[in-house]
Structure formats: structure tokens, C-alpha cells
Motif scaffolding. Structure first.
Motif: not given
Length: 427
Positions: A326-327, A335-346, A362-364
Motif C-alpha cells: 500500500e501507499v 519524501a512525498s510517500s512510500y510504498i509499504a510492502n509487508n509480510a508476516s508469518f506466525s 515480520d518483514y517490511s
């Protein structure tokens, strides 16, 4: 960034974000085609013999709780230059009040988490967070919901977007509200929601007492969403969700380098399912775009992802996978914004009826727009909960967290190890 150890199916809407508009878990009936209660996660399972009794107040039930914990942290300022360790005492009183009506609902919540440092007591903080939510059952298959929240909070030092370490956490105020509806038509369910949030940040300070202006982060955010689910079976539904947002910052050039005001859109298609006794979840993929008022800032667009899947290999184990793209609003200078790439495993394991262990990773990856910067974060935490009785529970956490950054305007890099041992007292 503060992250919960376990992300339950009940709060899936938060994972899926503003744009997807997932209907609330409802007391009102959405219809059997949209019930997703065949499987129950380890942490979502009812344990009446260990649940707090509560205090009945008329037609409401009040549940007070006090959490006290000690934390060892080997890098309290989140820096890779001369890290400092400290022992932190956490004290969090909280109160939840829920209506016990057969129709409609009205709930209140209040908490005040405090952190006290043994050596670096300038970092001592106390947050105040209060809110309410309500549901109005219009018909059996149609209800309205809404809520409001206000918080006077502090930003963890590890979350600060500044390139240099701060002397103490940044304080900020957040106020928010939401209003939505859910209506089911046999196999079709339509839902919509509007959310508004406002942020007001106080300035930070470096170790040399130089101020770090945070007024450029003050903003208001309006987000709208509409979603339609079509049940192809009682346990599977296909959906399409459309979301729009408007982000207005208080400061414009020349007071800031870049005008961050923007409008965005997101379209997702996917499936919501509870298959056999093994798998439950939602998977949504689509397209996102964010356009800025500043002509020097290019449009941000690309793949959008909002997904969470729970796997139940047996009754005592729950495995959860989650991912999002997501943005996000950027606090980094220029900076105007950033693309956040997130993943998690539990993984959550019920070793005994009252003893639960958990492991989460968690990984971002954050890709900034307007500046040359990319941040990568990774963390892993092992947890345990021992439910002693209805009124007390012990818990522990042992975790490792790290961040690396690259680019001409790179951010901070750090490694943090922390261990927490605490008790929850409930009534």
C-alpha cells in the motif's frame, strides 16, 4: 513500529486496510453464506474457565485490567552508533465496557500505557487512548456501525523517520472516527465505510538539543470504501472492493520542501473463504494509485495486496500468513510517500489448555518517493502465555528486530534485542 504478536481473524479488517472495507464481526446476522466461524484459532478460542468475570453495571459489563511488565532492551535509542541498554517498566491500566443487549451494541475502552526507564528517564512516557464503537441493528441482515477514538501518544524511537537518533520519543495526538453499513441480500452482501483521522505531531530533539521539526507531518486523512461480496457457496465468497483517500497536510511550500497533499484510489478483487477444517482467510489483489498536488512529484501506482490466511493443521496449532502492499504517508524529510510492502508469518501452539506459545516473524520493505531511500525491516519474536486463573495471566516475549537503509538520503540502521516478562491482572 508497534506490532501485535498475534493477528487474529477478528481484526482482519485492520490488516486489509482502509480501502477494502471488511465488514465488522457482527452480532447482527449477515446470513449463513458469510459466516466464517467453522474454524477457531488458538488465540481466538473461548476458555470460559480462564476468562475474566467482569463487573456488571446495569446492562453493561465492565472488564478492568492492569498489565505490569519488565523489559530489557539492548538498544533503547535504535541506533548503530554506541547503542545504550536499559531496563523499562511497563504499567498499563485499561478498561473495556461492553453492552449486553440482545440487539444493537455500545462499547467503550480506555487505556493508559506508561513506560519508565531505569537510566534514561527522559524517555518516560504515558499515553492516554480512549474510544467508543456502536452498532445499530436496523434489520436482521442490515446494520449500521461507527466509532470514534482519541489518543495522546508517543512514537517509539525505532519508528522515527529521522536519519539521526532522537534524545526522546516524539509525542503526537491522533483523533479518528468511522461510520459504515452492512447489508446482505441472500448471496450478495454490500458494505461501505467512511473513516477520518487527524494527526498532530510535537517536535523532537537530537542529543545536541537541536530541534527536529515535525510540523510537516501534521495532516488529516479521509478514506472511503465500498465492497460487494457474492457467496458462491456457504463457505466461499468472491469480492470486489473500491477505495479512495484524500490526504491534506497542514503545511505547504515554501514552509516545506514538497507538497504532500494527494488523492488516491485502490481496486481489489479476491476471495473470502473458510474451507473444510483446514484453511480460512481473505486474499485480495488489485491496483493502487496516488496522485499529488505538487507537479514535481510523480504519480505512485502499481500492485495492491491485502491478504491473510490461517491454516489449522490440528486443533492445537494455528499458522497465519499475511501480506500487504500500500501507499503510506512518509515522515522522512523531502519524501512525498512510500510504498509499504509487508509480510508476516506466525505460529500459535496450545501446549496446554492454559499455556500458549507463539512464534512470529515480520518483514517490511519501504520504497520512498521523492528521495533516494529504501528501508528494510525484519523482526522475530517468541512469546508465551500462562493463564493462571480468571484473574491473572503471566506472559513473556523474547525478540530481535533490525532495520537497514540504503540510498543517498538513507535512514537509520539498528539491531535491537529485547526480553519482556509480565503479568496481567483482570477482574
Amino acid at each position: 513500529m508497534k506490532k501485535k504478536i498475534e493477528l487474529s481473524f477478528a481484526v482482519l479488517a485492520a490488516t486489509l486496510g482502509w480501502g477494502i472495507v471488511d465488514p465488522q464481526p457482527a452480532m447482527a446476522q449477515d446470513g449463513d453464506n458469510f459466516s466464517r466461524d467453522r474454524n477457531v484459532s488458538v488465540r481466538g478460542r473461548a476458555r470460559p474457565e480462564y476468562d475474566s468475570v467482569g463487573i456488571r453495571v446495569g446492562s453493561f459489563m465492565a472488564n478492568p485490567e492492569l498489565t505490569v511488565a519488565g523489559e530489557y532492551n539492548d538498544n533503547v535509542f535504535a541506533t548503530n552508533v554506541d547503542p545504550e541498554e536499559d531496563f523499562i517498566t511497563h504499567v498499563t491500566p485499561s478498561l473495556n465496557v461492553e453492552s449486553q443487549w440482545s440487539n444493537h451494541a455500545l462499547n467503550f475502552r480506555l487505556e493508559a500505557p506508561s513506560r519508565f526507564y531505569s537510566e534514561f528517564d527522559d524517555n518516560d512516557t504515558t499515553d492516554i487512548i480512549g474510544g467508543l464503537d456502536a452498532r445499530l441493528d436496523v434489520y436482521r441482515d442490515f446494520y449500521l456501525f461507527g466509532g470514534a477514538e482519541y489518543g495522546s501518544m508517543t512514537e517509539p524511537l525505532s519508528s522515527s523517520p529521522t536519519a539521526l537518533p532522537l534524545r526522546e520519543p516524539i509525542e503526537y495526538a491522533r483523533s479518528s472516527g468511522n461510520l459504515g453499513f452492512v447489508k446482505a441480500f441472500n448471496r450478495l452482501r454490500v458494505s461501505g465505510e467512511a473513516r477520518y483521522a487527524q494527526f498532530d505531531f510535537e517536535d523532537g530533539f537530537l542529543f545536541n538539543n537541536a530541534p527536529v521539526d515535525q510540523d510537516d507531518r501534521d495532516r488529516s486523512v479521509l478514506e472511503l470504501g465500498l465492497r460487494a461480496d457474492y457467496a458462491i457457496s456457504p463457505m466461499t465468497a468472491l469480492f470486489i472492493a473500491v477505495g479512495a483517500n484524500q490526504r491534506d497536510y497542514d503545511l505547504d511550500p515554501p514552509d516545506v520542501v514538497v507538497n504532500r497533499d494527494s488523492e488516491g484510489h485502490e481496486v481489489l478483487v479476491g476471495a473470502d473463504f473458510d474451507l473444510s477444517r483446514l484453511v480460512r482467510g481473505q486474499i485480495g489483489v488489485g491496483y493502487l494509485s496516488q496522485s499529488y498536488d505538487d507537479p514535481s512529484v510523480g504519480e505512485t501506482n502499481g500492485l495492491a495486496v491485502r491478504s491473510q490466511v490461517e491454516w489449522f493443521p490440528d486443533d492445537l496449532v494455528t499458522v497465519t500468513f499475511a501480506a500487504s502492499r500500500e501507499v503510506a504517508d512518509a515522515g522522512a524529510f523531502g519524501a512525498s510517500s512510500y510504498i509499504a510492502n509487508n509480510a508476516s508469518f506466525s505460529i500459535d501452539y496450545e501446549w496446554r489448555r492454559n499455556i500458549i506459545f507463539g512464534l512470529r516473524s515480520d518483514y517490511s520493505f519501504d520504497d520512498y518517493s521523492g528521495i533516494d531511500r529504501e528501508d528494510t525491516r525484519w523482526g522475530a519474536v517468541f512469546t508465551g502465555d500462562y493463564l493462571m486463573n480468571r484473574g491473572a495471566a503471566l506472559f513473556f516475549e523474547v525478540g530481535h528486530y533490525e532495520q537497514s537503509s540504503s540510498g543517498l538520503q538513507l535512514g537509520r540502521e539498528y539491531d535491537i534485542n529485547r526480553a519482556v516478562l509480565g503479568i496481567k491482572l483482570r477482574r
